[in-house]
Design an enzyme around this catalytic site. Structure first.
Site, PDB file in Angstrom:
ATOM      1  N   LEU A  62       3.906  -8.694   4.675  1.00 53.81           N
ATOM      2  CA  LEU A  62       3.993 -10.090   5.136  1.00 53.81           C
ATOM      3  C   LEU A  62       3.504 -10.249   6.574  1.00 53.81           C
ATOM      4  O   LEU A  62       3.377 -11.373   7.058  1.00 53.81           O
ATOM      5  CB  LEU A  62       5.425 -10.621   4.985  1.00 53.81           C
ATOM      6  CG  LEU A  62       5.905 -10.789   3.531  1.00 53.81           C
ATOM      7  CD1 LEU A  62       7.335 -11.310   3.502  1.00 53.81           C
ATOM      8  CD2 LEU A  62       4.988 -11.720   2.744  1.00 53.81           C
ATOM      9  N   HIS A 231       1.950   2.693  -5.181  1.00 51.79           N
ATOM     10  CA  HIS A 231       0.541   2.565  -5.595  1.00 51.79           C
ATOM     11  C   HIS A 231      -0.114   3.839  -6.157  1.00 51.79           C
ATOM     12  O   HIS A 231      -1.036   4.399  -5.574  1.00 51.79           O
ATOM     13  CB  HIS A 231      -0.326   1.998  -4.478  1.00 51.79           C
ATOM     14  CG  HIS A 231      -0.074   2.523  -3.087  1.00 51.79           C
ATOM     15  ND1 HIS A 231      -0.029   3.860  -2.785  1.00 51.79           N
ATOM     16  CD2 HIS A 231       0.103   1.867  -1.911  1.00 51.79           C
ATOM     17  CE1 HIS A 231       0.189   3.994  -1.484  1.00 51.79           C
ATOM     18  NE2 HIS A 231       0.278   2.807  -0.935  1.00 51.79           N
ATOM     19  N   ASN A 277      -6.297   1.361   0.373  1.00 48.77           N
ATOM     20  CA  ASN A 277      -5.625   2.646   0.439  1.00 48.77           C
ATOM     21  C   ASN A 277      -4.452   2.663  -0.539  1.00 48.77           C
ATOM     22  O   ASN A 277      -3.580   1.817  -0.423  1.00 48.77           O
ATOM     23  CB  ASN A 277      -5.120   2.854   1.874  1.00 48.77           C
ATOM     24  CG  ASN A 277      -4.875   4.308   2.179  1.00 48.77           C
ATOM     25  OD1 ASN A 277      -5.206   5.187   1.399  1.00 48.77           O
ATOM     26  ND2 ASN A 277      -4.268   4.565   3.315  1.00 48.77           N
ATOM     27  N   ASP A 304       1.011  -4.513  -3.440  1.00 49.51           N
ATOM     28  CA  ASP A 304       0.435  -3.995  -2.188  1.00 49.51           C
ATOM     29  C   ASP A 304      -0.396  -5.088  -1.505  1.00 49.51           C
ATOM     30  O   ASP A 304      -1.447  -4.811  -0.919  1.00 49.51           O
ATOM     31  CB  ASP A 304      -0.408  -2.737  -2.423  1.00 49.51           C
ATOM     32  CG  ASP A 304      -0.680  -1.978  -1.113  1.00 49.51           C
ATOM     33  OD1 ASP A 304      -0.123  -2.375  -0.062  1.00 49.51           O
ATOM     34  OD2 ASP A 304      -1.451  -1.001  -1.149  1.00 49.51           O
ATOM     35  N   PRO A 322      -8.171  -1.083   5.467  1.00 47.95           N
ATOM     36  CA  PRO A 322      -7.950  -1.064   4.018  1.00 47.95           C
ATOM     37  C   PRO A 322      -6.905  -2.093   3.610  1.00 47.95           C
ATOM     38  O   PRO A 322      -5.942  -2.321   4.339  1.00 47.95           O
ATOM     39  CB  PRO A 322      -7.434   0.350   3.771  1.00 47.95           C
ATOM     40  CG  PRO A 322      -6.728   0.718   5.035  1.00 47.95           C
ATOM     41  CD  PRO A 322      -7.452  -0.002   6.150  1.00 47.95           C
TER      42      PRO A 322
HETATM   43  N1  LIG Z   1      -2.802  -0.559   1.176  1.00 46.08           N
HETATM   44  C1  LIG Z   1      -3.672  -0.789   2.132  1.00 46.08           C
HETATM   45  O1  LIG Z   1      -4.870  -0.603   1.927  1.00 46.08           O
HETATM   46  N2  LIG Z   1      -3.283  -1.238   3.337  1.00 46.08           N
HETATM   47  C2  LIG Z   1      -1.943  -1.336   3.795  1.00 46.08           C
HETATM   48  C3  LIG Z   1      -1.401  -0.072   4.338  1.00 46.08           C
HETATM   49  C4  LIG Z   1      -1.959   1.166   3.754  1.00 46.08           C
HETATM   50  O2  LIG Z   1      -1.398   1.628   2.735  1.00 46.08           O
HETATM   51  O3  LIG Z   1      -2.913   1.693   4.295  1.00 46.08           O
HETATM   52  C5  LIG Z   1      -1.875  -2.374   4.885  1.00 46.08           C
HETATM   53  O4  LIG Z   1      -0.804  -2.553   5.495  1.00 46.08           O
HETATM   54  O5  LIG Z   1      -2.888  -3.031   5.157  1.00 46.08           O
END
Ligand SMILES: NC(=O)N[C@@H](CC(=O)O)C(=O)O
Length: 430
Positions: A62, A231, A277, A304, A322
């Site tokens: 968030l 994930h 990610n 995610d 990411p």
């Molecule tokens: N899942 C993602 O690609 N990004 C996540 C954190 C992370 O797991 O790198 C983020 O907070 O942006």
């Protein structure tokens, strides 16, 4: 609060359309005569829509406090309500990090003030997500935290992970691990495979995820604690989970909508909207993840949801952050990948988007059956509605959806939180 009547709805998509009466936040009656005597009730026309328990997201970013330019608890709550969610877990990688009771209490309070979805703060496992020493897990648990995670970072030190599992067991909490062996992913930009090799991008090998999943399953079994794997993205990780579950380990796991639909052939676009990610994997992985979700090896879908600013996405691949938006597209992606393929029916959708995540996090009033006497945390879904995703039209401040321009099937008609309509017809209720 006035009573609410959901007219012409089909619980779990079964049987003929019927009516549901909600009174005082509880399902009061279901059936043709349910609305009788409910004078002054607010009415939602279901038009034969599927009625399910409200969705629960174990994995939402968030961004408040710290990156309110990309999402706030208010905008993220709106996206959640529009996506059919009645509860979300706000990840701890904020600025400041949610590694103490003050920050988690702030996030929970702000969530209550907004009031569109139950916002449950996730507490960090380690101070500052630095992976060096445990955060104040006990103080955060006293503030109501039941899920701890360093998500974005792996708790890679095995002794620290063991201690975190021991504490969380004593606190009746669960550790949600971002499984990524950092020594194997230093500088990684994309799934280690043909596409990354062709583009000269440093690879993120599947084994970096699988090795941590296997290690943590062994640690959780040793300690007798509950582990949740964030994930899951590889076929091998699903195989490890199947093995661990078969030997009785208390492990649960989530898969994201994007890992159920997209593959690393997206790298050919060289568009960093596809950078995430863990990275998008191969078609073989996607196939295995869908099967694992269908047969319960993977328990649930978690978004995610990771909003990012334009400057952090509209740049060269290696500089991009990411992450992808997910809250408003999770349902239709599950419909595309799991329902239209025949892998899940609507009871199965309720299981993976609501019942299992609520059980994993220990929420007593979410993920409950659609039955008289149960709390009215509900979502109405039009299973056949087709719509084109436009990032700019989503409620999030950021617009980084990998589904931009795609036509998806399945749309949220209305979301109900404790008997109150939070979203209807694609708008937040007044
Ligand atoms: N899942 C993602 O690609 N990004 C996540 C954190 C992370 O797991 O790198 C983020 O907070 O942006």
């Amino acid at each position: 609060m006035n009573p609410l009547v959901l007219k012409g709805v089909r619980p779990y998509g079964e049987g003929d359309p019927t009516d549901v009466l909600v009174r005082d936040g509880v399902i009061a009656a279901i059936g043709a005569t349910a609305a009788d005597g409910a004078a002054g009730a607010e009415t939602v026309e279901g038009g034969g829509a599927v009625l399910l328990p409200g969705f629960v997201d174990l994995h939402t970013h968030l961004r408040e406090p710290g990156r309110e330019d990309t999402e706030t608890i208010a905008t993220g709550s709106a996206a959640a309500a529009l996506g059919g969610y009645t509860a979300v877990f706000a990840m701890a990688n904020t600025d400041p990090v949610a590694d103490n009771a003050v920050v988690v209490e702030h996030v929970a309070r702000r969530g209550r003030e907004v009031g569109l979805v139950d916002v449950h703060p996730v507490g960090a496992v380690t101070v500052g997500l630095a992976g060096e020493r445990l955060a104040e897990l006990g103080a955060m648990a006293r503030a109501g935290v039941r899920v701890f995670s360093d998500d974005g970072h792996c708790v890679h030190d095995p002794l620290l992970m063991r201690r975190a599992l021991e504490y969380s067991k004593a606190l009746d909490a669960v550790v949600a691990q971002h499984a990524e062996e950092p020594r194997l992913t230093a500088g990684a930009q994309a799934h280690e495979g043909e596409h990354a090799a062709r583009l000269g991008l440093q690879g993120w090998p599947a084994a970096a995820e699988e090795a941590i999943v296997a290690r943590d399953c062994l640690l959780a079994a040793q300690v007798g604690a509950r582990l949740h794997v964030c994930h899951v993205s590889t076929a091998g990780a699903a195989d490890v989970l199947a093995w661990a579950k078969a030997r009785g380990t208390q492990v649960s796991a989530e898969v994201t909508p994007h890992h159920l639909l997209l593959t690393d052939d997206r790298l050919a676009t060289y568009d960093p909207v596809n950078k995430v990610n863990p990275p998008l994997r191969t078609a073989r992985d996607v196939e295995r993840l869908r099967q694992a979700l269908a047969d319960g090896v993977i328990d649930c879908v978690a978004t995610d949801h990771a909003p990012h600013a334009v400057q952090d996405k509209d740049c060269e691949w290696s500089a991009a952050r990411p992450g992808m938006l997910g809250l408003q597209t999770a349902l239709p992606v599950v419909v595309e990948t799991m329902v239209r393929t025949g892998l899940l029916d609507w009871r199965g959708v309720a299981r993976v988007l609501s019942e299992r995540p609520a059980a994993i996090a220990g929420l007593p009033d979410q993920g409950r059956p659609v039955e008289v006497g149960e709390p009215a945390n509900l979502v109405l879904v039009d299973p056949g509605a087709r719509w084109v995703v436009r990032g700019a039209e989503l409620a999030s401040i950021a617009a980084n959806t990998p589904f931009e321009g795609m036509e998806l099937t399945g749309r949220v008609v209305a979301t109900v939180l404790r008997g109150r309509v939070t979203a209807a017809g694609g708008r937040i209720a007044a």
